[in-house]
Design an enzyme around this catalytic site. Structure first.
Site, PDB file in Angstrom:
ATOM      1  N   SER A   1       0.853  -1.183   0.000  1.00  0.00           N
ATOM      2  CA  SER A   1       0.000   0.000   0.000  1.00  0.00           C
ATOM      3  C   SER A   1       0.889   1.233   0.000  1.00  0.00           C
ATOM      4  CB  SER A   1      -0.899   0.016   1.235  1.00  0.00           C
ATOM      5  OG  SER A   1      -1.555   1.258   1.380  1.00  0.00           O
TER       6      SER A   1
ATOM      7  N   TYR B   1      -2.147  -0.364  10.355  1.00  0.00           N
ATOM      8  CA  TYR B   1      -2.208  -0.738   8.938  1.00  0.00           C
ATOM      9  C   TYR B   1      -0.932  -0.285   8.227  1.00  0.00           C
ATOM     10  CZ  TYR B   1      -3.793  -0.983   4.100  1.00  0.00           C
ATOM     11  OH  TYR B   1      -3.901  -1.265   2.750  1.00  0.00           O
TER      12      TYR B   1
END
Length: 263
Positions: A126, A139
């Protein structure tokens, strides 16, 4: 030659789009997840990526059927939002197990099969690994781990002919947004509305983001390209932002993120 591709979390989002594109090309796609994909053309093997035993059994089952595994795509993941100060220990361990340890488990157990085919590993990271997000620190850190692990692993296995790519999507419109686990604290006098405002801005960006097909197309290129990129961002805007980190100081970039998502 028809490729056998194993995708974790191919029951929805990016994984599902990738599996469908592979099938349309004539390849065989296997989904490793806890729930089955709706598209019956995708072979389903029930598997929890946090269990090495389940992963090992799933891979051996696939190999017994197909006699070769050419590509492994680590796509399964989860999100948790909230102030780090309030995150329960079990949730911290949960997201690390799914997003990072799961990737390490799948890669390490798949290597003997991929060595036979000089195959590919594609890890879905990501841009949060490059732009760590406030109130999504867990995250961000797991995705930073995926990126670092991908780079390290490629150097370890380079003589075997296996190639590793780490794909860094930005904002993608999937059910990941709705499925995000939120740690909320009633009457929080420390962070107040900053957490909910930050998450709302991020979720708006996600729902206005690119379609999963955009990422799936990049993944397909990584599979079939003779010399696939080691790290690749998806979309011109995100490629530019990643390039920007090379010329702008870390302090400045972090201040920009504060203004956007934390103030």
């Amino acid at each position: 030659m028809q490729k056998v591709v194993v995708i974790t979390g191919a029951n929805s989002g990016i994984g599902l789009s990738t599996a469908i594109k592979l099938i349309e090309r004539g390849d065989i796609a296997f989904c490793l997840s806890r729930t089955a994909p709706t598209d019956k053309r995708i072979n389903f093997v029930k598997c929890d990526v946090t269990s090495r035993e389940q992963i090992s059994n799933a891979l051996s089952t696939i190999y017994a059927q197909t006699k070769h595994i050419d590509v492994v795509i680590n796509n399964a993941g989860m999100g948790i939002s909230g102030a780090t100060e309030y995150e329960p220990e079990q949730d911290i361990q949960k997201i690390i197990n799914v997003n990072l340890i799961g990737v390490i488990n799948v890669c390490s157990l798949a290597l003997p099969y991929l060595r036979e085919t000089k195959g590919r590993i594609i890890n879905i990271g990501s841009l949060a690994s490059v732009f760590p997000l406030p109130f999504q620190s867990l995250y961000s850190v797991t995705k930073a781990g995926v990126l670092s692990f991908s780079l390290s692993l490629q150097n370890e296995i380079k003589p075997s002919g296996i190639k590793v790519s780490c794909v860094l999507p930005g904002d993608i419109k999937t059910n990941f947004t709705a499925n995000r686990q939120k740690t909320e604290v009633q009457n929080d006098t420390i962070y107040g509305q900053r957490v909910s405002n930050s998450v709302a801005r991020m979720e708006k960006d996600e729902q206005n983001g690119m379609a999963p097909d955009s990422v799936a197309k990049v993944i397909i290129k990584c599979i079939y390209k003779k010399r696939p990129p080691l790290v690749i961002s998806v979309g011109a805007k995100y490629k530019f932002l990643r390039w920007l980190t090379r010329i702008v100081s870390t302090r400045t970039m972090n201040s920009i993120l504060y203004q956007m998502y934390s103030k």
